[in-house]
Design an enzyme around this catalytic site. Structure first.
Site, PDB file in Angstrom:
ATOM      1  N   ARG A  68       0.830  -1.214   0.000  1.00 46.29           N
ATOM      2  CA  ARG A  68       0.000   0.000   0.000  1.00 46.29           C
ATOM      3  C   ARG A  68       0.864   1.264   0.000  1.00 46.29           C
ATOM      4  NH1 ARG A  68      -4.572   2.675   3.374  1.00 46.29           N
ATOM      5  NH2 ARG A  68      -5.969   3.007   1.619  1.00 46.29           N
ATOM      6  N   HIS A  72       0.575   4.142  -2.810  1.00 43.95           N
ATOM      7  CA  HIS A  72       0.130   5.497  -2.465  1.00 43.95           C
ATOM      8  C   HIS A  72       1.185   6.559  -2.764  1.00 43.95           C
ATOM      9  CE1 HIS A  72      -3.743   4.852   0.033  1.00 43.95           C
ATOM     10  NE2 HIS A  72      -3.655   3.997  -0.955  1.00 43.95           N
ATOM     11  N   HIS A 201      -5.578  -6.508  -3.572  1.00 44.93           N
ATOM     12  CA  HIS A 201      -6.386  -6.697  -2.359  1.00 44.93           C
ATOM     13  C   HIS A 201      -6.510  -8.161  -1.968  1.00 44.93           C
ATOM     14  CE1 HIS A 201      -8.473  -2.502  -2.712  1.00 44.93           C
ATOM     15  NE2 HIS A 201      -7.272  -2.437  -2.183  1.00 44.93           N
ATOM     16  N   THR A 202      -5.861  -9.035  -2.719  1.00 47.86           N
ATOM     17  CA  THR A 202      -5.714 -10.409  -2.230  1.00 47.86           C
ATOM     18  C   THR A 202      -4.901 -10.398  -0.937  1.00 47.86           C
ATOM     19  OG1 THR A 202      -5.055 -12.651  -2.882  1.00 47.86           O
ATOM     20  CG2 THR A 202      -3.593 -10.913  -3.548  1.00 47.86           C
ATOM     21  N   TRP A 233      -9.993  -9.165   2.407  1.00 48.34           N
ATOM     22  CA  TRP A 233     -10.751  -9.494   1.203  1.00 48.34           C
ATOM     23  C   TRP A 233     -10.749 -11.001   0.958  1.00 48.34           C
ATOM     24  CZ3 TRP A 233      -8.003  -5.029   1.806  1.00 48.34           C
ATOM     25  CH2 TRP A 233      -8.590  -3.834   1.406  1.00 48.34           C
ATOM     26  N   THR A 234      -9.686 -11.657   1.470  1.00 51.00           N
ATOM     27  CA  THR A 234      -9.511 -13.093   1.232  1.00 51.00           C
ATOM     28  C   THR A 234      -9.203 -13.773   2.564  1.00 51.00           C
ATOM     29  OG1 THR A 234      -7.127 -12.906   0.868  1.00 51.00           O
ATOM     30  CG2 THR A 234      -8.535 -12.630  -1.067  1.00 51.00           C
ATOM     31  N   ASP A 241      -2.415 -14.540  -4.566  1.00 49.15           N
ATOM     32  CA  ASP A 241      -2.933 -15.452  -5.600  1.00 49.15           C
ATOM     33  C   ASP A 241      -4.181 -14.799  -6.193  1.00 49.15           C
ATOM     34  OD1 ASP A 241      -4.937 -15.773  -3.717  1.00 49.15           O
ATOM     35  OD2 ASP A 241      -4.281 -17.763  -3.080  1.00 49.15           O
ATOM     36  N   ASP A 262     -14.542  -2.699  -5.376  1.00 51.76           N
ATOM     37  CA  ASP A 262     -14.242  -4.102  -5.708  1.00 51.76           C
ATOM     38  C   ASP A 262     -15.438  -4.702  -6.442  1.00 51.76           C
ATOM     39  OD1 ASP A 262     -11.759  -4.198  -4.160  1.00 51.76           O
ATOM     40  OD2 ASP A 262     -13.021  -4.272  -2.362  1.00 51.76           O
TER      41      ASP A 262
HETATM   42  C1  HEM Z   1      -9.048   0.552  -7.035  1.00 53.47           C
HETATM   43  C2  HEM Z   1      -9.059   1.514  -6.136  1.00 53.47           C
HETATM   44  C3  HEM Z   1      -8.664   1.242  -4.708  1.00 53.47           C
HETATM   45  C4  HEM Z   1      -9.354   1.573  -3.609  1.00 53.47           C
HETATM   46  C5  HEM Z   1     -10.644   2.346  -3.579  1.00 53.47           C
HETATM   47  C6  HEM Z   1      -8.633   1.066  -2.478  1.00 53.47           C
HETATM   48  C7  HEM Z   1      -9.037   1.199  -1.168  1.00 53.47           C
HETATM   49  C8  HEM Z   1      -8.436   0.599  -0.073  1.00 53.47           C
HETATM   50  C9  HEM Z   1      -8.894   0.704   1.291  1.00 53.47           C
HETATM   51  C10 HEM Z   1     -10.103   1.485   1.767  1.00 53.47           C
HETATM   52  C11 HEM Z   1      -8.048  -0.038   2.054  1.00 53.47           C
HETATM   53  C12 HEM Z   1      -8.100  -0.231   3.575  1.00 53.47           C
HETATM   54  C13 HEM Z   1      -7.023   0.593   4.264  1.00 53.47           C
HETATM   55  C14 HEM Z   1      -7.031   0.486   5.771  1.00 53.47           C
HETATM   56  O1  HEM Z   1      -8.119   0.559   6.373  1.00 53.47           O
HETATM   57  O2  HEM Z   1      -5.924   0.351   6.364  1.00 53.47           O
HETATM   58  C15 HEM Z   1      -7.066  -0.608   1.179  1.00 53.47           C
HETATM   59  C16 HEM Z   1      -6.068  -1.445   1.577  1.00 53.47           C
HETATM   60  C17 HEM Z   1      -5.131  -1.964   0.743  1.00 53.47           C
HETATM   61  N1  HEM Z   1      -4.947  -1.626  -0.587  1.00 53.47           N
HETATM   62 FE1  HEM Z   1      -6.252  -0.673  -1.766  1.00 53.47          FE
HETATM   63  N2  HEM Z   1      -7.524   0.436  -2.901  1.00 53.47           N
HETATM   64  C18 HEM Z   1      -7.482   0.528  -4.274  1.00 53.47           C
HETATM   65  C19 HEM Z   1      -6.484   0.070  -5.104  1.00 53.47           C
HETATM   66  C20 HEM Z   1      -5.342  -0.541  -4.664  1.00 53.47           C
HETATM   67  C21 HEM Z   1      -4.203  -0.824  -5.489  1.00 53.47           C
HETATM   68  C22 HEM Z   1      -4.060  -0.397  -6.952  1.00 53.47           C
HETATM   69  C23 HEM Z   1      -3.297  -1.478  -4.692  1.00 53.47           C
HETATM   70  C24 HEM Z   1      -1.937  -1.982  -5.028  1.00 53.47           C
HETATM   71  C25 HEM Z   1      -1.513  -2.223  -6.260  1.00 53.47           C
HETATM   72  C26 HEM Z   1      -3.891  -1.610  -3.383  1.00 53.47           C
HETATM   73  C27 HEM Z   1      -3.322  -2.257  -2.323  1.00 53.47           C
HETATM   74  C28 HEM Z   1      -3.874  -2.337  -1.055  1.00 53.47           C
HETATM   75  C29 HEM Z   1      -3.361  -3.198   0.006  1.00 53.47           C
HETATM   76  C30 HEM Z   1      -2.223  -4.200  -0.111  1.00 53.47           C
HETATM   77  C31 HEM Z   1      -4.162  -2.950   1.128  1.00 53.47           C
HETATM   78  C32 HEM Z   1      -4.035  -3.605   2.515  1.00 53.47           C
HETATM   79  C33 HEM Z   1      -3.233  -2.718   3.454  1.00 53.47           C
HETATM   80  C34 HEM Z   1      -3.053  -3.308   4.839  1.00 53.47           C
HETATM   81  O3  HEM Z   1      -3.485  -4.424   5.130  1.00 53.47           O
HETATM   82  O4  HEM Z   1      -2.437  -2.603   5.658  1.00 53.47           O
HETATM   83  N3  HEM Z   1      -5.114  -1.008  -3.387  1.00 53.47           N
HETATM   84  N4  HEM Z   1      -7.320  -0.189  -0.119  1.00 53.47           N
END
Ligand code: HEM
Length: 312
Positions: A68, A72, A201-202, A233-234, A241, A262
């Site tokens: 993340r 970002h 988000h896997t 999510w998983t 995966d 999603d």
């Molecule tokens: C498509 C639009 C996207 C939206 C609206 C979105 C939104 C979010 C939200 C709301 C979270 C939860 C954050 C938290 O509460 O700590 C999250 C977590 C995460 N996002 Fe996304 N995301 C998007 C795309 C992406 C992309 C493009 C990636 C990486 C290529 C990504 C990777 C992650 C990861 C790995 C987490 C987990 C973080 C953790 O467990 O600390 N996301 N995202």
């Protein structure tokens, strides 16, 4: 691919912002090293940092938050702005407090704290490179595809160079498909890349106290690993995966998260084409993901040397 040899430049050549520049001056004055050894040094430092990231991942299971962090930093890119670093992107600006305080970045200060000791040890590695290195290494170590990464990103120098707030996507906008296209097209990414990258988000969880999304805990997260809690999510949220696509499609469990952004991947006909494919074909997902992730990691980046270099 091997580290390329550089064309010899004057002492004033290249970016003054690259932290290895100081090392270069010193070595040139003593006439003991060529410029190509500068890139060699950078590659050696990056490899050292990569080993430390692997250790950190093993010790703390912080794969998701490192992914993340990288996303970002790079996802603020605006292809319509030609001037660097006004265009935003993978330039290390996310290390500054002003950007870490953007609503979308809630919690990412923890990721920065985790990798700061690595930055301190390998000071020649820029933040911009370290963020992207950490993210790609996390994907690979979680069982994901090898990402064809390039390094040599230059850091922005000051908080004034941070992008304005509001360039990253929201999870619950009124028209999710329209919103995703607006944000990702601005980065120069297409529908296939939107769907493939959403597959990240896997890994990981959403936490109500950070993003406002997700449950405080579920059967999959109440015991960690890492800090317990949040909603994933998983079920195996440290394994990279294609289960994200299967689980979002099937909605098989109340304990698994599906954000509006999603869900729309299976509602919009163009997105759906890819989402359905990835749900049944992990190889296709891995191949498209690796390509899209590498592209994402390069958005808005200024490289020194100009074409960057790869690690083997
Ligand atoms: C498509 C639009 C996207 C939206 C609206 C979105 C939104 C979010 C939200 C709301 C979270 C939860 C954050 C938290 O509460 O700590 C999250 C977590 C995460 N996002 Fe996304 N995301 C998007 C795309 C992406 C992309 C493009 C990636 C990486 C290529 C990504 C990777 C992650 C990861 C790995 C987490 C987990 C973080 C953790 O467990 O600390 N996301 N995202």
């Amino acid at each position: 691919m091997a580290v390329p040899h550089l064309i010899r430049r004057g002492v004033s050549g290249g970016s003054p912002l690259h932290p290895l520049r100081g090392l270069l001056f010193a070595s040139q004055e003593f006439g003991q090293r060529s410029l190509s050894s500068e890139t060699g040094d950078a590659a050696a430092q990056l490899k050292g940092a990569r080993e430390e990231v692997k250790q950190l991942l093993k010790a703390t299971s912080c794969h998701p938050i490192l992914v993340r962090l990288g996303w970002h930093d790079s996802g603020t890119y605006d292809k319509n702005i030609t001037e660097w670093p006004k265009c935003g992107g993978a330039n290390g600006s996310l290390r500054f407090e002003i950007e870490l305080k953007h609503g979308a970045n809630a919690g990412l200060v923890n990721a920065l704290k985790l990798i700061q000791p690595i930055k301190d040890k390998y000071s020649g590695v820029t933040y911009a490179d370290l963020f992207q290195l950490s993210s790609a290494t996390a994907i690979e170590e979680a069982g994901g595809p090898k990402i064809p990464m390039v390094y040599g990103r230059v850091d922005v120098a000051a908080p004034e160079q941070c992008p304005p707030e509001g360039r990253l996507p929201a999870a619950g906008p009124p028209s999710p498909a329209e919103h995703l296209r607006e944000v990702f097209y601005r980065m120069g990414l297409n529908d296939k890349e939107i769907v493939a990258l959403s597959g990240a988000h896997t890994l990981g969880r959403a936490r109500p106290e950070r993003s406002g999304w997700g449950k405080p805990e579920t059967k999959y997260t109440k015991n960690g690993p890492g800090a317990p809690g949040g909603q994933s999510w998983t079920s195996q949220w440290l394994k990279f995966d294609n289960s994200y696509f299967k689980d979002v499609k099937e909605r098989r469990d109340e304990d698994l998260l599906v954000l509006p952004t999603d869900a729309v991947l299976f509602e919009d006909s163009s997105f759906k084409f890819y989402a359905e494919k990835y749900a049944v074909d992990q190889d296709a997902f891995f191949s498209d993901y690796a390509e899209a992730h590498a592209k994402l990691s390069n958005l808005g980046a200024k490289f020194d040397p100009p074409k960057g270099f790869s690690l083997n």
